[in-house]
Design an enzyme around this catalytic site. Sequence first.
Site, PDB file in Angstrom:
ATOM      1  N   CYS A  78       0.834  -1.198   0.000  1.00 40.30           N
ATOM      2  CA  CYS A  78       0.000   0.000   0.000  1.00 40.30           C
ATOM      3  C   CYS A  78       0.875   1.258   0.000  1.00 40.30           C
ATOM      4  O   CYS A  78       1.477   1.575  -1.012  1.00 40.30           O
ATOM      5  CB  CYS A  78      -0.983  -0.025   1.167  1.00 40.30           C
ATOM      6  SG  CYS A  78      -2.356   1.137   0.971  1.00 40.30           S
ATOM      7  N   HIS A 165      -3.763  -4.994   0.651  1.00 43.35           N
ATOM      8  CA  HIS A 165      -3.238  -5.490   1.939  1.00 43.35           C
ATOM      9  C   HIS A 165      -3.360  -7.019   2.005  1.00 43.35           C
ATOM     10  O   HIS A 165      -4.443  -7.551   2.306  1.00 43.35           O
ATOM     11  CB  HIS A 165      -4.004  -4.863   3.106  1.00 43.35           C
ATOM     12  CG  HIS A 165      -3.685  -3.428   3.330  1.00 43.35           C
ATOM     13  ND1 HIS A 165      -2.640  -3.012   4.134  1.00 43.35           N
ATOM     14  CD2 HIS A 165      -4.255  -2.305   2.840  1.00 43.35           C
ATOM     15  CE1 HIS A 165      -2.597  -1.685   4.140  1.00 43.35           C
ATOM     16  NE2 HIS A 165      -3.551  -1.233   3.367  1.00 43.35           N
ATOM     17  N   GLU A 167      -2.135  -8.903   4.233  1.00 41.04           N
ATOM     18  CA  GLU A 167      -2.089  -9.359   5.623  1.00 41.04           C
ATOM     19  C   GLU A 167      -3.467  -9.530   6.254  1.00 41.04           C
ATOM     20  O   GLU A 167      -3.608 -10.235   7.263  1.00 41.04           O
ATOM     21  CB  GLU A 167      -1.238  -8.406   6.472  1.00 41.04           C
ATOM     22  CG  GLU A 167      -1.796  -7.007   6.664  1.00 41.04           C
ATOM     23  CD  GLU A 167      -1.404  -6.030   5.571  1.00 41.04           C
ATOM     24  OE1 GLU A 167      -1.348  -4.820   5.859  1.00 41.04           O
ATOM     25  OE2 GLU A 167      -1.167  -6.461   4.418  1.00 41.04           O
ATOM     26  N   ASP A 223       1.096 -15.081  30.015  1.00 39.89           N
ATOM     27  CA  ASP A 223       2.427 -14.555  29.710  1.00 39.89           C
ATOM     28  C   ASP A 223       3.407 -14.736  30.862  1.00 39.89           C
ATOM     29  O   ASP A 223       4.510 -15.267  30.687  1.00 39.89           O
ATOM     30  CB  ASP A 223       2.343 -13.071  29.332  1.00 39.89           C
ATOM     31  CG  ASP A 223       1.428 -12.829  28.144  1.00 39.89           C
ATOM     32  OD1 ASP A 223       1.226 -13.777  27.365  1.00 39.89           O
ATOM     33  OD2 ASP A 223       0.916 -11.713  28.003  1.00 39.89           O
ATOM     34  N   SER A 224       3.023 -14.290  32.048  1.00 41.47           N
ATOM     35  CA  SER A 224       3.954 -14.396  33.176  1.00 41.47           C
ATOM     36  C   SER A 224       4.178 -15.855  33.566  1.00 41.47           C
ATOM     37  O   SER A 224       5.283 -16.230  33.983  1.00 41.47           O
ATOM     38  CB  SER A 224       3.448 -13.586  34.376  1.00 41.47           C
ATOM     39  OG  SER A 224       2.272 -14.149  34.938  1.00 41.47           O
TER      40      SER A 224
END
Length: 507
Positions: A78, A165, A167, A223-224
């Site tokens: 783009c 695009h 994606e 995550d942790s």
Amino acid sequence: MAEKILILDFGSQVTQLIARRIREAQVYCEIHPFNHIPEIDESVKGIILSGSPCSVRDEDSPRVDLSLFGSLPILGICYGAQLLAHQGGGSVQASGHREYGRAHMTSVKESPLLKGLSATGQVWMSHGDTIMELPSEYELIGSTETVRVAAFAHISKPIFGIQFHPEVTHSTEGSILIKNFIVGICGCAQTWTSDSFVDRTVSELQAKLGNDKVVLGLSGGVDSSVAAVLLHRAIGKNLYCIFVDNGLLRKDEFEQVLASYETLGLNVKGVNSKQRFYDALKGLTDPEDKRKAIGKTFIEVFDEEAHLIEGVSWLGQGTIYPDKIESVSLKGPSATIKSHHNVGGLPDFMKLKVVEPLDALFKDEVRLVGKTLGVPKDILGRHPFPGPGLGIRILGDITPAKVDILQKVDAIFINGLKEDGLYDQVWQAGAILLPIQSVGVMGDERTYEQVVALRAVSSVDGMTADWCHLPYEFLGRISNEIINKVKGVNRVVYDISSKPPATIEWE
């Protein structure tokens, strides 16, 4: 040295989606602001130029010196494609109308970039400018019904531009095109897997940390937890975990999370600091003020506990890649949305070095790594939960009484999703206590009590999200249960806003 693709961010809201598609093809990539390009070494196999809300016709629009990349393959998407054309001497003009939505591209010349694509595959357009004329060294390779220059290629160099695009999911064969570029043209070997990540990261952590001690604040989230297990595999007993009860967790979460960590062999200390957080939040109503108060109090509590451990020199954090991108975006064209991402967020007085073993991963990649590490499914399958907890799901000031109401409402909603087999179909769910009261009737009495909103969204990694179409029967039953069982609530509403334009959380 691991091979990678560099994505230069010019401010597009979907730049992270480019990275997601590349990672899905098992190739490592990094996003960097266009004006903070890292060293181009032999590990870099290709460059992608992202989209942008800017126009290349504006004098102050973001630019990049393409000579920095030598003979590396380049793909402009783009705005990135318009930049290639504009800087090469082509013509980019304002479109007669904004070109937005689905289109169908036809290949007009054979190209390795378009290999395997349908004759008229669907693509997604989103641009206000159009490439009218290509520079002399480029040739047209694809057009749509309304956009003549939809895809082009350099005559002799591996440089390509596409006006659409690939994606986004609306470009139905976008993943094929991206794979053509990163594998077929750049020659990447597709070795970015959870197994290879664990092996490489454990080895790197052992070399980096040696016999040093690391302290890590656990939240109970994915995550942790995965960061802790990864660090534990690398350094064992030298990892010390602290789980702080800030009074803003879900109902009974403190006890449940501590019990779940026992099965992982982690050294975890639970700290009850509810009242300290309530005192810090007293009278605060602004969302940013609440976030800052929660963050400041957590750091104070965590620092005190960390100092009780002799010889700690590192702080472990569960920072993931989207957090890191948002936190460095101030250097580039994008704006940072929230302040509670704890990226390098240490006060000077803690004097600890930071280790973030997951800072290269997206959320779904974290779950894959956790599965490789043997983290229990009930932890990996947990919905994301905001760092400030219920503090940003109670609109207005925070009191223990309000927390108690919201915890009960949230528990009914979340447990209901689990009981009806809906929990795993939802990416994130929760309840919000609104700062308004409404009239109701219970029995023969008129009531004037709290309103709560239920929120459930589907998403891949939180960058975009759609509201979940939960069954009416389920919502009706949950509403009745909340109103009947939670004193102080007489009305339940369901949030049907998507992100964008709304956000997942209300504050």
